[in-house]
Design a protein around this motif. Sequence first.
Motif, mmCIF file in Angstrom:
data_model
loop_
_atom_site.group_PDB
_atom_site.id
_atom_site.type_symbol
_atom_site.label_atom_id
_atom_site.label_comp_id
_atom_site.label_asym_id
_atom_site.label_seq_id
_atom_site.Cartn_x
_atom_site.Cartn_y
_atom_site.Cartn_z
ATOM 1 N N ASN A 2 0.691 -1.404 0.393
ATOM 2 C CA ASN A 2 -0.441 0.061 0.051
ATOM 3 C C ASN A 2 1.532 1.705 -0.105
ATOM 4 O O ASN A 2 2.197 1.128 0.336
ATOM 5 C CB ASN A 2 -0.671 0.349 1.193
ATOM 6 C CG ASN A 2 -2.055 1.177 1.185
ATOM 7 O OD1 ASN A 2 -2.268 1.871 -0.042
ATOM 8 N ND2 ASN A 2 -2.565 1.165 3.110
ATOM 9 N N THR A 3 0.416 2.168 -0.802
ATOM 10 C CA THR A 3 1.164 3.610 -0.643
ATOM 11 C C THR A 3 0.237 4.501 -0.416
ATOM 12 O O THR A 3 -0.863 4.438 -0.409
ATOM 13 C CB THR A 3 1.597 4.006 -2.644
ATOM 14 O OG1 THR A 3 2.719 2.926 -2.384
ATOM 15 C CG2 THR A 3 2.325 5.012 -1.968
ATOM 16 N N ALA A 9 -0.920 10.176 5.435
ATOM 17 C CA ALA A 9 0.270 9.211 6.504
ATOM 18 C C ALA A 9 0.523 10.451 7.725
ATOM 19 O O ALA A 9 0.222 9.760 8.857
ATOM 20 C CB ALA A 9 1.541 8.979 6.041
ATOM 21 N N LYS A 10 0.473 11.330 7.956
ATOM 22 C CA LYS A 10 0.303 12.611 8.870
ATOM 23 C C LYS A 10 -1.077 12.043 9.040
ATOM 24 O O LYS A 10 -1.104 11.995 10.705
ATOM 25 C CB LYS A 10 0.762 13.597 8.327
ATOM 26 C CG LYS A 10 1.070 15.059 9.590
ATOM 27 C CD LYS A 10 1.639 15.864 9.040
ATOM 28 C CE LYS A 10 0.718 16.576 7.969
ATOM 29 N NZ LYS A 10 2.027 17.903 7.780
ATOM 30 N N ARG A 11 -2.293 12.661 8.330
ATOM 31 C CA ARG A 11 -3.174 12.825 8.618
ATOM 32 C C ARG A 11 -3.928 11.241 9.884
ATOM 33 O O ARG A 11 -4.656 11.541 10.849
ATOM 34 C CB ARG A 11 -4.859 12.947 8.023
ATOM 35 C CG ARG A 11 -3.942 14.406 7.517
ATOM 36 C CD ARG A 11 -5.688 14.763 6.687
ATOM 37 N NE ARG A 11 -5.997 14.212 5.451
ATOM 38 C CZ ARG A 11 -4.770 14.446 4.310
ATOM 39 N NH1 ARG A 11 -4.190 15.438 4.326
ATOM 40 N NH2 ARG A 11 -4.527 13.837 3.188
ATOM 41 N N ASN A 12 -3.435 10.152 9.769
ATOM 42 C CA ASN A 12 -4.047 9.181 9.693
ATOM 43 C C ASN A 12 -3.193 8.290 10.071
ATOM 44 O O ASN A 12 -2.894 6.865 10.294
ATOM 45 C CB ASN A 12 -5.024 8.178 8.616
ATOM 46 C CG ASN A 12 -5.213 9.303 8.053
ATOM 47 O OD1 ASN A 12 -6.656 9.259 8.878
ATOM 48 N ND2 ASN A 12 -5.497 8.783 6.254
ATOM 49 N N SER A 28 4.974 7.852 -0.269
ATOM 50 C CA SER A 28 5.383 9.262 -1.096
ATOM 51 C C SER A 28 5.876 10.380 -0.777
ATOM 52 O O SER A 28 4.688 11.353 0.352
ATOM 53 C CB SER A 28 4.765 8.909 -2.557
ATOM 54 O OG SER A 28 3.336 9.163 -2.368
ATOM 55 N N LYS A 29 6.213 11.230 -0.716
ATOM 56 C CA LYS A 29 6.607 13.014 -0.730
ATOM 57 C C LYS A 29 6.607 13.472 -2.140
ATOM 58 O O LYS A 29 7.650 13.113 -2.999
ATOM 59 C CB LYS A 29 7.112 13.125 0.426
ATOM 60 C CG LYS A 29 6.665 15.105 0.580
ATOM 61 C CD LYS A 29 8.099 15.181 1.530
ATOM 62 C CE LYS A 29 7.117 16.448 2.145
ATOM 63 N NZ LYS A 29 7.962 16.784 3.584
ATOM 64 N N ASN A 30 5.618 14.987 -3.136
ATOM 65 C CA ASN A 30 5.868 15.121 -3.636
ATOM 66 C C ASN A 30 6.292 13.924 -5.195
ATOM 67 O O ASN A 30 6.952 14.605 -5.728
ATOM 68 C CB ASN A 30 7.018 16.655 -4.320
ATOM 69 C CG ASN A 30 7.288 17.338 -3.138
ATOM 70 O OD1 ASN A 30 5.966 17.323 -2.539
ATOM 71 N ND2 ASN A 30 8.351 17.225 -2.209
ATOM 72 N N VAL A 36 9.524 3.595 3.627
ATOM 73 C CA VAL A 36 9.034 2.296 4.279
ATOM 74 C C VAL A 36 8.556 2.193 5.359
ATOM 75 O O VAL A 36 9.217 2.260 5.778
ATOM 76 C CB VAL A 36 8.725 0.860 3.094
ATOM 77 C CG1 VAL A 36 8.471 0.004 3.905
ATOM 78 C CG2 VAL A 36 9.088 1.122 1.610
ATOM 79 N N VAL A 37 7.964 2.422 5.480
ATOM 80 C CA VAL A 37 7.043 1.949 7.150
ATOM 81 C C VAL A 37 6.862 0.216 7.566
ATOM 82 O O VAL A 37 6.121 0.072 6.543
ATOM 83 C CB VAL A 37 6.023 2.846 7.578
ATOM 84 C CG1 VAL A 37 5.879 2.311 9.167
ATOM 85 C CG2 VAL A 37 6.317 4.787 7.389
ATOM 86 N N MET A 38 7.420 -0.276 8.009
ATOM 87 C CA MET A 38 7.523 -1.345 8.572
ATOM 88 C C MET A 38 7.054 -1.971 10.093
ATOM 89 O O MET A 38 7.644 -1.089 10.641
ATOM 90 C CB MET A 38 8.850 -2.635 7.593
ATOM 91 C CG MET A 38 9.807 -2.543 8.159
ATOM 92 S SD MET A 38 10.689 -3.375 7.092
ATOM 93 C CE MET A 38 10.912 -2.535 5.841
ATOM 94 N N SER A 39 6.681 -3.140 10.244
ATOM 95 C CA SER A 39 6.540 -3.714 11.244
ATOM 96 C C SER A 39 8.357 -4.077 12.085
ATOM 97 O O SER A 39 9.074 -4.307 11.752
ATOM 98 C CB SER A 39 6.053 -5.179 11.914
ATOM 99 O OG SER A 39 6.093 -5.951 11.108
ATOM 100 N N ILE A 40 8.157 -3.824 13.333
ATOM 101 C CA ILE A 40 9.801 -3.870 13.757
ATOM 102 C C ILE A 40 10.123 -5.494 13.816
ATOM 103 O O ILE A 40 11.462 -5.326 13.426
ATOM 104 C CB ILE A 40 9.807 -3.407 15.718
ATOM 105 C CG1 ILE A 40 11.369 -3.663 15.981
ATOM 106 C CG2 ILE A 40 9.361 -4.862 16.537
ATOM 107 C CD1 ILE A 40 11.849 -2.766 15.622
#
Length: 80
Positions: A2-3, A9-12, A28-30, A36-40
């Motif tokens: 998912n992207t 991401a900030k709002r949710n 993504s930005k601009n 990438v955010v992932m589980s530890i």
Amino acid sequence: MNTLTANDAKRNFGELLLNAQREPVKISKNNKDAVVVMSIKDYEELENMKAEYLKHCFESAKKDLANGEVVDGQDFLNTL
């Protein structure tokens, strides 16, 4: 994978954390992939795989050296 945009991401953020526990989430930005955010757990598994691969490469290189299977550095660069 998912992207999300950085703003989404900030709002949710709470939802982002929950989703990242299930699978990595690309941010993504601009209109460019940023992070990438992932589980530890996934992160630790990835780091372990990288460490095992480096150990494998090091052991393989040691065996090559012991068997005299070496390449001169200058010859190597010249072939590039």
